[in-house]
Scaffold this active site. Structure first.
Site, PDB file in Angstrom:
ATOM      1  N   GLY A   1     -14.355  14.197   1.636  1.00 27.11           N
ATOM      2  CA  GLY A   1     -15.107  13.504   2.680  1.00 27.11           C
ATOM      3  C   GLY A   1     -15.443  12.072   2.301  1.00 27.11           C
ATOM      4  O   GLY A   1     -14.635  11.344   1.721  1.00 27.11           O
ATOM      5  N   GLY A   2     -16.673  11.683   2.597  1.00 26.63           N
ATOM      6  CA  GLY A   2     -17.098  10.314   2.321  1.00 26.63           C
ATOM      7  C   GLY A   2     -17.057   9.951   0.861  1.00 26.63           C
ATOM      8  O   GLY A   2     -16.965   8.766   0.500  1.00 26.63           O
TER       9      GLY A   2
ATOM     10  N   GLY B   1      12.684 -15.720  -2.046  1.00 25.56           N
ATOM     11  CA  GLY B   1      11.224 -15.726  -2.015  1.00 25.56           C
ATOM     12  C   GLY B   1      10.611 -14.942  -3.153  1.00 25.56           C
ATOM     13  O   GLY B   1       9.486 -15.235  -3.577  1.00 25.56           O
ATOM     14  N   ALA B   2      11.357 -13.965  -3.671  1.00 17.14           N
ATOM     15  CA  ALA B   2      10.834 -13.179  -4.789  1.00 17.14           C
ATOM     16  C   ALA B   2      10.743 -14.019  -6.061  1.00 17.14           C
ATOM     17  O   ALA B   2       9.870 -13.786  -6.904  1.00 17.14           O
ATOM     18  CB  ALA B   2      11.713 -11.958  -5.025  1.00 17.14           C
TER      19      ALA B   2
END
Length: 491
Positions: A142-143, A375-376
């Protein structure tokens, strides 16, 4: 006597599940088992708060006790953890939270949610100020899962620790699907697929050993400066061999390069099972703690995709926050193309890596080993993003793209109308010319994008000398920053 019987029953219960009891965990965690509890037995409410030393460093810990109401978090339980967080911030030391809890204490209603909210708030306040580490040694439901997700590193014990927003019963009631807790949120899920967990171990003892080593190499807080130890203490006779495949198309394990360059047995890989085309981790270079970011040619040629970009970016930002120098080893063919990656957000995720390296103002060094395309090349700690020193090995290939794709585009007009044999001969000739004139380090060296071409065997000492030089300069003058509240990384 009744209390002793209850504790013995609780210990037996934990051992029956293959887990240690809460006090046993504390004894394994701290130096010589010595720690001071900051909560009385009446105040505990299912969590023990204490302080002590790990590898002679101050640490605050909050350890949940599953034998008390399933370790569920009520208001008092949450306040105890928040108190531990406040104390760690005040003492400027690492915070460790051991999670073994069934989640929110439902009968307390909104008060239990308030407890979680107080914890999350302090996780964010402490982020980048002190190291925060979560251990998942039991259920974390859960939380409760959001606090570990905010912390810097998550350790899990295989087949014991699980993390999930909703448990198997809820999943079955909503979807009709039967699933086990391990299938839903076990170590395989979070170490291999989600990337939530950075470290996984077979048992609690090996988990604690690894955590203790991590604490030993990390700074206490963001204000602790890196120290340059006496180099003579780390000089050893050793053979350093680099045998890379002759063809740039063949893979090799970059971790062998890291082991050869860094101090013996110092490398601690982070997220080793997730997004494996990038290898990240901590190591020591002549005693200096560094963060290592590497292309991994053994996995998809070392290509960058959505997950590997995000994985590396978060690690880089941690190192920058805690003044840990960064050393990258680059052998990257580019960003992974394709519709699936575009839909997943390769533009956004790829930009995270660019942002992280550009933002970091710790010493940054880059070694281009074999290839760096497109771009790498820029993203992997290039001079253009602020790298302080960039080295190249003699076999390095640096270009917009490899020869196969490049000549097809550049000479598209020339190859039209040629026979298959004429086309083949022409393209082979142009590829050889492209390799000779374009794909190499020479232009980068002339333009100052690369500082020096070094032999692989020289890497350890050359990188160390550059690192020490940069660390000394950074003490005098940090990189100039524009005044602003903070940037907006493309999350």
């Amino acid at each position: 006597m009744k209390n002793d019987e209850r504790i013995l029953a609780a210990i037996e219960k934990q051992h029956g599940k293959g887990k240690l009891y809460v006090t046993e965990r504390l004894e394994k965690l701290f130096d010589d088992g010595s720690y001071s509890e900051l909560t009385t037995e009446k105040e505990r409410d299912g969590v023990i708060i204490c302080e002590g030393k790990i590898k002679n460093k101050d640490v605050i810990a909050a350890v949940q006790d599953f034998t008390y109401r399933g370790g569920t978090l009520g208001l008092k339980h949450g306040q105890n953890i928040a108190r531990a967080q406040d104390l760690a911030i005040k003492k400027k030391c690492p915070l460790i939270v051991v999670n073994d809890s069934g989640g929110a204490r439902i009968q307390e209603g909104i008060d239990s949610l308030a407890g979680y909210g107080e914890i999350f708030y302090r996780n964010v306040r402490a982020s980048g100020y002190i190291p925060q580490i979560s251990l998942i040694i039991g259920p974390c439901a859960g939380g409760a899962v959001y606090s570990p997700a905010i912390t810097d590193f998550v350790f899990m014990v295989k087949n014991i620790g699980q993390m999930y927003i909703t448990g198997p019963k809820v999943v079955k009631s909503v979807t009709g699907r039967c699933i086990t807790a391990e299938e839903l949120g076990g170590w395989q899920v979070h170490a291999r697929e989600s990337g939530v967990s950075q470290f996984c171990y077979e048992d609690e003892l090996s988990c604690f050993d690894a955590l203790r080593y991590l604490i030993s190499i990390l700074p206490q807080n963001c204000r602790e400066k890196a120290v340059i130890p006496n180099k003579k203490e780390y000089i050893k006779e050793r053979k350093t061999e680099f045998k890379l495949p002759d063809s740039s198309r063949l893979g090799y394990d970059v971790r062998q390069v890291v082991h050869n360059v860094m101090d013996d047995d110092s490398f601690m890989e982070v997220s080793s099972l997730y997004a494996q085309s990038v290898v990240i981790g901590f190591a020591k270079l002549y005693g200096i703690t560094v963060g290592v970011v590497c292309s991994q040619p053994l996995c998809a040629g070392g290509i960058l995709d959505c997950d590997s970009s995000s994985k590396a970016a978060r690690f880089i930002r941690f190192c920058d926050a805690f003044n840990i120098p960064l050393i990258s080893f680059t052998d990257v063919p580019g960003y992974l193309p394709g519709a699936d990656q575009e839909k997943k957000g390769i533009i956004r995720h790829g930009a995270k890596l660019l942002y992280a390296f550009a933002e970091a103002d710790v010493p940054k060094l880059n070694v281009i080993m074999r290839k760096a395309y497109g771009g790498a090349y820029i993203a992997m700690n290039s001079r253009h993003l602020g790298a302080d020193h960039v080295f190249s090995w003699p076999m390095a290939e640096i270009a917009v793209m490899g020869e196969d794709g490049a000549v097809e585009i550049i000479f598209a007009k020339e190859i039209r109308g040629k026979t298959e044999e004429e086309r083949r001969v022409f393209l082979e000739e142009k590829k050889a010319e492209y390799r000779r004139e374009v794909i190499n380090y020479k232009h980068g060296l002339e333009m100052g994008y690369i500082d020096a071409v070094i032999q692989p065997e020289e890497t350890r000492d050359k990188v160390y000398e550059a690192l020490v030089d940069t660390m000394k300069k950074k003490k005098i003058q940090r990189r100039r920053r524009l005044w602003k509240k903070h940037g907006n990384i493309p999350l």
